[in-house]
Structure formats: structure tokens, C-alpha cells
Motif scaffolding. Structure first.
Motif, PDB file in Angstrom:
ATOM      1  N   LYS A  43     -39.856  51.637  19.789  1.00 26.65           N
ATOM      2  CA  LYS A  43     -40.703  51.219  18.657  1.00 26.65           C
ATOM      3  C   LYS A  43     -41.238  52.435  17.897  1.00 26.65           C
ATOM      4  CE  LYS A  43     -44.984  50.210  19.533  1.00 26.65           C
ATOM      5  NZ  LYS A  43     -46.149  49.546  20.143  1.00 26.65           N
TER       6      LYS A  43
ATOM      7  N   HIS B 236     -41.382  50.075  23.942  1.00 22.64           N
ATOM      8  CA  HIS B 236     -42.510  50.764  23.292  1.00 22.64           C
ATOM      9  C   HIS B 236     -42.054  52.120  22.733  1.00 22.64           C
ATOM     10  CE1 HIS B 236     -46.640  52.287  22.834  1.00 22.64           C
ATOM     11  NE2 HIS B 236     -46.191  53.396  23.366  1.00 22.64           N
TER      12      HIS B 236
ATOM     13  N   TYR C 111     -32.851  56.332  24.880  1.00 19.29           N
ATOM     14  CA  TYR C 111     -33.975  55.422  25.150  1.00 19.29           C
ATOM     15  C   TYR C 111     -33.499  53.969  25.256  1.00 19.29           C
ATOM     16  CZ  TYR C 111     -37.203  59.270  24.348  1.00 19.29           C
ATOM     17  OH  TYR C 111     -37.890  60.447  24.442  1.00 19.29           O
TER      18      TYR C 111
ATOM     19  N   GLU D 139     -48.995  56.543  26.631  1.00 20.75           N
ATOM     20  CA  GLU D 139     -47.928  56.060  27.523  1.00 20.75           C
ATOM     21  C   GLU D 139     -46.875  57.142  27.726  1.00 20.75           C
ATOM     22  OE1 GLU D 139     -46.310  52.269  26.934  1.00 20.75           O
ATOM     23  OE2 GLU D 139     -48.252  51.301  27.144  1.00 20.75           O
TER      24      GLU D 139
ATOM     25  N   LYS E 163     -49.267  56.400  15.801  1.00 17.39           N
ATOM     26  CA  LYS E 163     -47.957  56.936  15.435  1.00 17.39           C
ATOM     27  C   LYS E 163     -47.104  55.877  14.747  1.00 17.39           C
ATOM     28  CE  LYS E 163     -47.114  58.227  19.686  1.00 17.39           C
ATOM     29  NZ  LYS E 163     -46.612  58.760  20.948  1.00 17.39           N
ATOM     30  N   PRO E 164     -46.312  56.240  13.765  1.00 20.75           N
ATOM     31  CA  PRO E 164     -46.273  57.568  13.135  1.00 20.75           C
ATOM     32  C   PRO E 164     -47.375  57.702  12.098  1.00 20.75           C
ATOM     33  CG  PRO E 164     -44.535  56.165  12.230  1.00 20.75           C
ATOM     34  CD  PRO E 164     -45.260  55.336  13.241  1.00 20.75           C
ATOM     35  N   PHE E 165     -47.961  58.878  12.039  1.00 16.30           N
ATOM     36  CA  PHE E 165     -49.045  59.093  11.081  1.00 16.30           C
ATOM     37  C   PHE E 165     -48.641  60.189  10.091  1.00 16.30           C
ATOM     38  CE2 PHE E 165     -49.773  61.164  15.134  1.00 16.30           C
ATOM     39  CZ  PHE E 165     -49.829  62.491  14.777  1.00 16.30           C
TER      40      PHE E 165
ATOM     41  N   GLU F 188     -54.180  48.807  21.247  1.00 18.31           N
ATOM     42  CA  GLU F 188     -54.938  48.218  22.354  1.00 18.31           C
ATOM     43  C   GLU F 188     -55.759  49.239  23.132  1.00 18.31           C
ATOM     44  OE1 GLU F 188     -51.962  47.554  21.487  1.00 18.31           O
ATOM     45  OE2 GLU F 188     -51.394  45.487  21.849  1.00 18.31           O
TER      46      GLU F 188
ATOM     47  N   THR G  81     -50.985  57.514  19.718  1.00 13.66           N
ATOM     48  CA  THR G  81     -50.281  56.402  20.358  1.00 13.66           C
ATOM     49  C   THR G  81     -49.833  55.410  19.302  1.00 13.66           C
ATOM     50  OG1 THR G  81     -50.536  54.547  21.891  1.00 13.66           O
ATOM     51  CG2 THR G  81     -52.527  55.299  20.796  1.00 13.66           C
ATOM     52  N   SER G  82     -48.893  54.562  19.667  1.00 13.47           N
ATOM     53  CA  SER G  82     -48.471  53.540  18.697  1.00 13.47           C
ATOM     54  C   SER G  82     -49.038  52.180  19.075  1.00 13.47           C
ATOM     55  CB  SER G  82     -46.949  53.507  18.575  1.00 13.47           C
ATOM     56  OG  SER G  82     -46.355  53.508  19.824  1.00 13.47           O
ATOM     57  N   LYS G  83     -49.947  52.177  20.050  1.00 19.39           N
ATOM     58  CA  LYS G  83     -50.594  50.921  20.441  1.00 19.39           C
ATOM     59  C   LYS G  83     -52.055  50.959  20.041  1.00 19.39           C
ATOM     60  CE  LYS G  83     -48.685  48.521  24.453  1.00 19.39           C
ATOM     61  NZ  LYS G  83     -48.717  48.421  25.899  1.00 19.39           N
TER      62      LYS G  83
ATOM     63  N   ILE H  92     -42.216  61.975  23.513  1.00 17.81           N
ATOM     64  CA  ILE H  92     -41.184  61.708  22.501  1.00 17.81           C
ATOM     65  C   ILE H  92     -41.046  62.946  21.614  1.00 17.81           C
ATOM     66  CG2 ILE H  92     -40.530  60.228  20.561  1.00 17.81           C
ATOM     67  CD1 ILE H  92     -42.103  57.976  21.857  1.00 17.81           C
TER      68      ILE H  92
ATOM     69  N   PHE I 273     -43.737  54.429   2.815  1.00 21.44           N
ATOM     70  CA  PHE I 273     -44.237  55.151   3.984  1.00 21.44           C
ATOM     71  C   PHE I 273     -43.454  56.451   4.196  1.00 21.44           C
ATOM     72  CE2 PHE I 273     -43.873  56.117   8.524  1.00 21.44           C
ATOM     73  CZ  PHE I 273     -45.195  56.461   8.756  1.00 21.44           C
TER      74      PHE I 273
ATOM     75  N   TYR J 170     -40.621  56.385  12.862  1.00 22.44           N
ATOM     76  CA  TYR J 170     -40.400  57.679  12.205  1.00 22.44           C
ATOM     77  C   TYR J 170     -39.246  57.659  11.204  1.00 22.44           C
ATOM     78  CZ  TYR J 170     -43.869  60.068  15.002  1.00 22.44           C
ATOM     79  OH  TYR J 170     -45.057  60.470  15.538  1.00 22.44           O
TER      80      TYR J 170
ATOM     81  N   ALA K 274     -41.937  62.863  17.845  1.00 21.99           N
ATOM     82  CA  ALA K 274     -43.383  62.797  17.609  1.00 21.99           C
ATOM     83  C   ALA K 274     -44.025  64.167  17.816  1.00 21.99           C
ATOM     84  CB  ALA K 274     -44.007  61.761  18.537  1.00 21.99           C
TER      85      ALA K 274
END
Lengths: 131, 243
Positions: free
Chosen positions: A68, A65, A44, B57, B100-102, B84, B80-82, B11, A18, A73, B14
Motif C-alpha cells: 500500500k 500494508h 513485497y 510497522e 506516508k507518502p508525504f 490508527e 506511517t501510512s496508518k 521501505i 499528488f 509513492y 520511503a
């Protein structure tokens, strides 16, 4: 991205495939991101600790979150999954019920931070010697 | 043509990645980066952009609340990293969803899709674009024609309860039947907004004569519930003479 170098091999606990796709061989940018991670994660994580100590589960979930995302990254995709599970539990469990999960998370985060510190210095050395 | 955008992301790592990807692609011009919804809205009040990279978020208010308050409809890429949020993303008609991360490859796919959307008039495969309501709609008549079910259907304006955006389509809801036509809500807005029609949400225009009651931020209209977007509240209150 520019500054493409080949030959840097990431620590085996990171998702190297990745990271290769994410940085596309740009080890200079990888160094920057790892440095930013080491700068940001204590900030954080402090929010995580504060929320846990205050038994504020919604904020605890949101703070984990954020961590996470940061772990993603730097290639800790397995730790991302652990964070996701913890985040999910924050909406259904009490702080007392989360204690063991929390301790595991701390342990894994400490280990991850230590590995990223080492990787950051290795990247610096690599980039310095190839600059 | 470069697309103008802003990044709404709390963030920093990001946001930095996104900015770097935008620069590398040479397809997107970043007009600004905002750490929260309030600052982004302040900017968007002053300047329009083609698209938003929007985290969900964030401290203070989340990305969907920003969409509720927007008074126009730029293209939206949720970051987003969710996973849902996929259902909400569908409801809000977001254009793409980046987990994320992409990677740059995934980013580029999303941008190219949006570029095609902008460059080519949106035509469903093998069909002719619908001229939305015909000129009859723009004149002072009490009806309009929409293309649906392979024909031009005459709709009395007074029969329309509300219009709902469905990405590249618009659903006309009447007491008897619903009709889906190939057009955008923005197009309809230009043709219908006037005495009886009011945009109450980025995805809804309602016939104000048909409103039964309003509870909180929801309009009730013959068994249907329509949300009032935060950015539309003041106009709704003014138009409906809410005391």
C-alpha cells in the motif's frame, strides 16, 4: 529538488495532482522512484502471496500494508484505499472469506504494475529527450 | 542549527524520500538509515541524535517498541501510512506524525516546528516559563515547590506517587491531588532522581516507596498502573532489589 522539467503528463489513472506535489516537477527523481517501485513490488508481493497461501493473516495484512505504501509513492492513491480495506479485513475475516477481495487485489496490482512500467519508459524517454 | 537525526524505515523508497527531503531542507543532518529497530537501537546506544524519523510497522519489532527501549528522549516524528496509530502517538508524546507518502511541504512544516521547539525555550502563550522546582528541590530537603494553579505549591517529596510527562508539561500525581506544571520530565529527572525516585519509562518517574506491586511490565501504585519501558527494565530490577 533539482532537475525540474515541465510538460510531462502522467497517466490518467494516477493521481497527477499528488504526484506533481510530491515530485515538484523533478521527472528525473520520478523516474528513479518508478524504477525502484518496479524493483521492489515483486519482492513485497511475493510475501503477500506466500502469506495468503499459508493462510497467515497477520503477515498477509502487514505485507499488503507495505505494498500500500509503495503504491502511494507512484500515485495509485485509489489502490492504496483498496489495500487499506483489505488490510482491515485481514484482522476480522478468514482466508476463505477474503478470496474474492484477494482476486480483485491481484487484478488491480497487475494493472497498476503494467501502468507503472509504461510510465517508467515514458519518463525515461522524456528525460532522455530533455536531458 | 541543523538537527541530527536517524531514519528508521524498512521501505527503501520511503527512506530515500526522507533522506532527499532532509538534504533539500538543509535543516536536518541524517546520521544513518536503519531497516529495523534492533539496528537503530545499536546505533542509538553509541550515539545520541536530536530526532528520529520512525516508521511504525517494521519486521521484528515496531516503532513503539523502540521508544520503549530508548533510555533518553529525542524528538520523534512518526512516519506511517496508518492513521490508527494516532492514539499511541499521543501516548508516546511524539512530536509529529507524517502519513506516508508525504510531500516536502508537509515535511518542512514538521521540521520547522521542531526547530522552533529547540531554538526557543518552550513558553506557553502569554505565560512565564516555570522555573520547575525551585532551588529548594535541588538541595537536600524533603519538599519541593512547583508552579501550578498560578502559585508556587509546596509538595512533600514523600507525597508524590509518580510524575508523568505530558509533552511540555509534567503531571505530579499525589494521593490527594494531581498538579500540572510547565517543565519536562528530563528536567525533573535531574532534580529528583536519587534515593526514592526512579525513571521506569520515558514518560514516567515513580516514587519507589509507593510501589504496591509489580506484575509483568507494569508497576501498580495506589490504583495507578505504570508501564516499565524495556530500556529501563534492568535498572528497575537493580534498584528495587528484584531477586
Amino acid at each position: 529538488m533539482q532537475n525540474i522539467r515541465t510538460g510531462f503528463v502522467f497517466d490518467e489513472s494516477l493521481n497527477a495532482a499528488f504526484l506533481a506535489e510530491l515530485f515538484e516537477g523533478d521527472t528525473i527523481y520520478a523516474e528513479t522512484v518508478f524504477e525502484d517501485f518496479l524493483r521492489d513490488i515483486p519482492v513485497y508481493w511475493e510475501r503477500v502471496e506466500t502469506a495468503y497461501n499459508n493462510k497467515n493473516l497477520p503477515v498477509l495484512g502487514t505485507s499488503v500494508h507495505t505494498c500500500k505504501t509503495l503504491f502511494g509513492y507512484v500515485g495509485f492513491t485509489d489502490l492504496q484505499e483498496l489495500c487499506q480495506q483489505f488490510e482491515n479485513k485481514c484482522s476480522v475475516n478468514t482466508v476463505e472469506e477474503l478470496r474474492l477481495d484477494y482476486l480483485l487485489l491481484i487484478q488491480r496490482k497487475e494493472r497498476a504494475q503494467h501502468i507503472i512500467e509504461k510510465e517508467y519508459y515514458r519518463l525515461r524517454q522524456f528525460n532522455g529527450s530533455n536531458g | 542549527m541543523k538537527l541530527s537525526c536517524i531514519i528508521v524505515e524498512d521501505i527503501q523508497i520511503a527512506a530515500d524520500f526522507l533522506r532527499k527531503f532532509c538534504e533539500k531542507s538543509d535543516l536536518v543532518e541524517v546520521k544513518g538509515h536503519f531497516l529495523n529497530v534492533a539496528d537503530a537501537l545499536d546505533f542509538l546506544d553509541q550515539e545520541k541524535v536530536d530526532m528520529l524519523f520512525l516508521d511504525v510497522e517494521m519486521p521484528g519489532a515496531n516503532g513503539f517498541e523502540l521508544l520503549d527501549r530508548l533510555t533518553y528522549s529525542p524528538m520523534i516524528i512518526l512516519t506511517t501510512s496508518k492513521t490508527e496509530y494516532a492514539f499511541n502517538a499521543f501516548q508516546y508524546h511524539v512530536d509529529d506524525y507524517l502519513k506516508k507518502p508525504f510531500t516536502f511541504k508537509r515535511f518542512q512544516e514538521a521540521i520547522q516546528k521542531l526547530q522552533q521547539k529547540v531554538a526557543v525555550p518552550q513558553t506557553p502563550a502569554n505565560t512565564t516559563p516555570t522555573p520547575a522546582p525551585t532551588p529548594a528541590a535541588t538541595t537536600d530537603t524533603d519538599f519541593l515547590f512547583i508552579k501550578a494553579e498560578d502559585k508556587l505549591i509546596k509538595l512533600k517529596k514523600d507525597d508524590i506517587l509518580f510524575l508523568e510527562s505530558m509533552r511540555d508539561y509534567v503531571k505530579f500525581v499525589t494521593p490527594a491531588k494531581n498538579y500540572i506544571t510547565y517543565s519536562t520530565l528530563k528536567n525533573m529527572e535531574e532534580k529528583l532522581i536519587g534515593l526514592n525516585f526512579l525513571k521506569v519509562h520515558r514518560s514516567y518517574i515513580v516514587n519507589i516507596n509507593k510501589i504496591d506491586d509489580i506484575r509483568g511490565n507494569t508497576i501498580y501504585l495506589l490504583g495507578n498502573q505504570i508501564p516499565i519501558g524495556k530500556g529501563h527494565k534492568d535498572e528497575v530490577a537493580a534498584r528495587l532489589n528484584i531477586l
